[in-house]
Design a protein around this motif. Sequence first.
Motif, PDB file in Angstrom:
ATOM      1  N   GLN A 150       0.819  -1.203   0.000  1.00 58.68           N
ATOM      2  CA  GLN A 150       0.000   0.000   0.000  1.00 58.68           C
ATOM      3  C   GLN A 150       0.860   1.262   0.000  1.00 58.68           C
ATOM      4  OE1 GLN A 150      -3.239  -0.204  -0.442  1.00 58.68           O
ATOM      5  NE2 GLN A 150      -3.080  -2.440  -0.428  1.00 58.68           N
ATOM      6  N   ARG A 151       2.060   1.146   0.514  1.00 61.75           N
ATOM      7  CA  ARG A 151       2.989   2.275   0.520  1.00 61.75           C
ATOM      8  C   ARG A 151       4.092   2.012  -0.491  1.00 61.75           C
ATOM      9  NH1 ARG A 151       3.746   6.460   3.874  1.00 61.75           N
ATOM     10  NH2 ARG A 151       2.223   5.604   5.322  1.00 61.75           N
ATOM     11  N   ALA A 152       4.474   3.041  -1.245  1.00 64.53           N
ATOM     12  CA  ALA A 152       5.452   2.868  -2.315  1.00 64.53           C
ATOM     13  C   ALA A 152       6.843   2.613  -1.738  1.00 64.53           C
ATOM     14  CB  ALA A 152       5.473   4.111  -3.198  1.00 64.53           C
ATOM     15  N   ARG A 153       7.595   1.758  -2.417  1.00 66.89           N
ATOM     16  CA  ARG A 153       8.957   1.443  -1.989  1.00 66.89           C
ATOM     17  C   ARG A 153       9.935   2.534  -2.396  1.00 66.89           C
ATOM     18  NH1 ARG A 153      10.241  -3.970  -4.808  1.00 66.89           N
ATOM     19  NH2 ARG A 153      12.255  -3.539  -3.832  1.00 66.89           N
ATOM     20  N   PHE A 154       9.606   3.271  -3.484  1.00 63.25           N
ATOM     21  CA  PHE A 154      10.545   4.261  -4.006  1.00 63.25           C
ATOM     22  C   PHE A 154       9.841   5.614  -4.120  1.00 63.25           C
ATOM     23  CE2 PHE A 154      11.424   0.116  -6.038  1.00 63.25           C
ATOM     24  CZ  PHE A 154      12.614  -0.170  -5.393  1.00 63.25           C
ATOM     25  N   ILE A 155      10.647   6.679  -4.095  1.00 59.35           N
ATOM     26  CA  ILE A 155      10.117   8.035  -4.188  1.00 59.35           C
ATOM     27  C   ILE A 155      10.946   8.833  -5.186  1.00 59.35           C
ATOM     28  CG2 ILE A 155       9.230   8.057  -1.825  1.00 59.35           C
ATOM     29  CD1 ILE A 155      11.725   9.683  -1.040  1.00 59.35           C
ATOM     30  N   CYS A 156      10.422   9.992  -5.537  1.00 59.84           N
ATOM     31  CA  CYS A 156      11.163  10.923  -6.380  1.00 59.84           C
ATOM     32  C   CYS A 156      12.213  11.623  -5.526  1.00 59.84           C
ATOM     33  CB  CYS A 156      10.215  11.940  -7.005  1.00 59.84           C
ATOM     34  SG  CYS A 156      11.051  13.279  -7.893  1.00 59.84           S
ATOM     35  N   PRO A 157      13.480  11.601  -5.903  1.00 62.76           N
ATOM     36  CA  PRO A 157      14.515  12.230  -5.071  1.00 62.76           C
ATOM     37  C   PRO A 157      14.464  13.754  -5.065  1.00 62.76           C
ATOM     38  CG  PRO A 157      15.460  11.462  -7.135  1.00 62.76           C
ATOM     39  CD  PRO A 157      14.037  11.000  -7.125  1.00 62.76           C
ATOM     40  N   VAL A 158      13.658  14.366  -5.942  1.00 64.30           N
ATOM     41  CA  VAL A 158      13.618  15.826  -6.044  1.00 64.30           C
ATOM     42  C   VAL A 158      12.460  16.398  -5.244  1.00 64.30           C
ATOM     43  CG1 VAL A 158      13.485  17.780  -7.635  1.00 64.30           C
ATOM     44  CG2 VAL A 158      14.699  15.710  -8.310  1.00 64.30           C
ATOM     45  N   VAL A 159      11.237  15.922  -5.480  1.00 64.89           N
ATOM     46  CA  VAL A 159      10.060  16.484  -4.806  1.00 64.89           C
ATOM     47  C   VAL A 159       9.458  15.537  -3.778  1.00 64.89           C
ATOM     48  CG1 VAL A 159       9.499  17.991  -6.733  1.00 64.89           C
ATOM     49  CG2 VAL A 159       8.565  15.682  -6.684  1.00 64.89           C
ATOM     50  N   GLY A 160       9.948  14.293  -3.696  1.00 57.03           N
ATOM     51  CA  GLY A 160       9.503  13.377  -2.654  1.00 57.03           C
ATOM     52  C   GLY A 160       8.202  12.648  -2.912  1.00 57.03           C
ATOM     53  N   MET A 190       6.325   6.658  -5.690  1.00 53.27           N
ATOM     54  CA  MET A 190       6.186   6.008  -6.999  1.00 53.27           C
ATOM     55  C   MET A 190       5.195   4.845  -6.864  1.00 53.27           C
ATOM     56  SD  MET A 190       9.251   4.768  -9.583  1.00 53.27           S
ATOM     57  CE  MET A 190       9.353   3.085  -9.011  1.00 53.27           C
ATOM     58  N   ASN A 191       3.920   5.183  -6.778  1.00 55.71           N
ATOM     59  CA  ASN A 191       2.879   4.181  -6.571  1.00 55.71           C
ATOM     60  C   ASN A 191       1.845   4.149  -7.695  1.00 55.71           C
ATOM     61  OD1 ASN A 191       1.642   6.611  -6.085  1.00 55.71           O
ATOM     62  ND2 ASN A 191       1.278   6.223  -3.897  1.00 55.71           N
ATOM     63  N   GLY A 192       2.057   4.908  -8.789  1.00 51.21           N
ATOM     64  CA  GLY A 192       1.122   4.922  -9.893  1.00 51.21           C
ATOM     65  C   GLY A 192       0.167   6.086  -9.875  1.00 51.21           C
ATOM     66  N   ARG A 193       0.074   6.780  -8.753  1.00 51.43           N
ATOM     67  CA  ARG A 193      -0.829   7.936  -8.686  1.00 51.43           C
ATOM     68  C   ARG A 193      -0.168   9.190  -9.264  1.00 51.43           C
ATOM     69  NH1 ARG A 193      -1.812   4.860  -4.166  1.00 51.43           N
ATOM     70  NH2 ARG A 193      -4.006   4.245  -3.861  1.00 51.43           N
ATOM     71  N   HIS A 194       1.136   9.137  -9.442  1.00 53.97           N
ATOM     72  CA  HIS A 194       1.877  10.238 -10.052  1.00 53.97           C
ATOM     73  C   HIS A 194       2.710   9.671 -11.205  1.00 53.97           C
ATOM     74  CE1 HIS A 194       0.853  12.561  -6.450  1.00 53.97           C
ATOM     75  NE2 HIS A 194       1.290  11.522  -5.738  1.00 53.97           N
ATOM     76  N   ARG A 195       2.839  10.449 -12.250  1.00 53.49           N
ATOM     77  CA  ARG A 195       3.599  10.011 -13.421  1.00 53.49           C
ATOM     78  C   ARG A 195       5.095  10.094 -13.134  1.00 53.49           C
ATOM     79  NH1 ARG A 195       1.122   9.961 -18.508  1.00 53.49           N
ATOM     80  NH2 ARG A 195       2.948  10.898 -19.494  1.00 53.49           N
ATOM     81  N   PHE A 196       5.774   8.995 -13.446  1.00 53.73           N
ATOM     82  CA  PHE A 196       7.222   8.934 -13.258  1.00 53.73           C
ATOM     83  C   PHE A 196       7.889   8.622 -14.598  1.00 53.73           C
ATOM     84  CE2 PHE A 196       6.467   9.107  -8.853  1.00 53.73           C
ATOM     85  CZ  PHE A 196       7.679   9.259  -8.180  1.00 53.73           C
ATOM     86  N   CYS A 197       9.152   8.973 -14.716  1.00 52.34           N
ATOM     87  CA  CYS A 197       9.920   8.698 -15.925  1.00 52.34           C
ATOM     88  C   CYS A 197      11.374   8.463 -15.549  1.00 52.34           C
ATOM     89  CB  CYS A 197       9.794   9.835 -16.938  1.00 52.34           C
ATOM     90  SG  CYS A 197      10.136  11.454 -16.244  1.00 52.34           S
ATOM     91  N   PHE A 198      12.129   7.897 -16.484  1.00 54.12           N
ATOM     92  CA  PHE A 198      13.565   7.673 -16.264  1.00 54.12           C
ATOM     93  C   PHE A 198      14.336   8.151 -17.482  1.00 54.12           C
ATOM     94  CE2 PHE A 198      12.517   3.945 -18.736  1.00 54.12           C
ATOM     95  CZ  PHE A 198      13.681   3.647 -19.436  1.00 54.12           C
ATOM     96  N   LEU A 199      15.630   8.350 -17.302  1.00 49.35           N
ATOM     97  CA  LEU A 199      16.509   8.811 -18.364  1.00 49.35           C
ATOM     98  C   LEU A 199      17.302   7.628 -18.917  1.00 49.35           C
ATOM     99  CD1 LEU A 199      17.880  12.080 -16.699  1.00 49.35           C
ATOM    100  CD2 LEU A 199      15.843  11.780 -18.120  1.00 49.35           C
ATOM    101  N   ARG A 200      17.245   7.436 -20.231  1.00 50.79           N
ATOM    102  CA  ARG A 200      17.959   6.316 -20.852  1.00 50.79           C
ATOM    103  C   ARG A 200      19.477   6.463 -20.722  1.00 50.79           C
ATOM    104  NH1 ARG A 200      18.369   4.916 -25.690  1.00 50.79           N
ATOM    105  NH2 ARG A 200      18.167   7.009 -26.566  1.00 50.79           N
ATOM    106  N   CYS A 201      19.967   7.687 -20.658  1.00 49.68           N
ATOM    107  CA  CYS A 201      21.413   7.900 -20.647  1.00 49.68           C
ATOM    108  C   CYS A 201      22.057   7.487 -19.330  1.00 49.68           C
ATOM    109  CB  CYS A 201      21.724   9.364 -20.945  1.00 49.68           C
ATOM    110  SG  CYS A 201      20.924  10.523 -19.823  1.00 49.68           S
TER     111      CYS A 201
END
Length: 280
Positions: free
Chosen positions: A115-125, A128-139
């Motif tokens: 129920q609680r996400a294992r990972f978070i955004c390091p910038v705004v906190g 990462m549970n699907g309720r907010h859009r996340f992305c990654f950098l290929r580089c």
Amino acid sequence: MGCDGGTIPKRHELVKGPKKVEKVDKDAELVAQWNYCTLSQEILRRPIVACELGRLYNKDAVIEFLLDKSAEKALGKAASHIKSIKNVTELKLSDNPAWEGDKGNTKGDKHDDLQRARFICPVVGLEMNGRHRFCFLRCCGCVFSERALKEIKAEVCHTCGAAFQEDDVIVLNGTKEDVDGLKTRMEERRLRAKLEKKSQGHQKLRQGSLKKPVLILERRETTWLPKAQVGPVVSTGSCFEKAGNPGGRVQVSLEWVDGKPKPVLCHVSRECTELSLAGG
């Protein structure tokens, strides 16, 4: 009019209406997308990788899939676009300090708090549970929320400082429209890489063909040969002037007759490509 036993049927029992469409539990779908491997359906464990379409996998599951493609797997279609391990990127995820997982369970069965996400955004906190859009950098593989990239616009990664372009940003578990756009970009990217590799191969062939004449001239260098062999001996100077062809080279071949060398004079043009007999 009734049925056996004196019962009277109702209308909904006699008339069959359209089947009700089963509604998918959105919460359960989000939990599956963000906590389980798309390929093996096992819970995500580090190292975690993502493909060019934004799907999450366990790295060992991708390696097993690439080594055993002959096996008929129902979920193999989800990774059919992965041709090699280079088509996935290992993610650099930031742990959520509020997630305990199975740390609080010292007794009984193992339990993971989904129920609680294992990972978070390091910038705004954001979690990462699907309720907010996340992305990654290929580089570089760093993961951020889309809000962080929009609010803090930069051309370098917020974590490692690596430079990136818009084509390097991949949305994780995006909508159908997002996946279609990512698929188009993936095909264009692979086509460009194929054409660049082909052009580099043509350049190497051209460079190799230009070096061939040099190698041939080096192989034609003449040396003095022992008595038992017959071969050319190159001479210059007065012999060449006698041949009447200044600016080129003279080649003298020795033929052994009755134990004595008999010279045969040949002259070569300036380009060293044509031989003609001058005298004997």
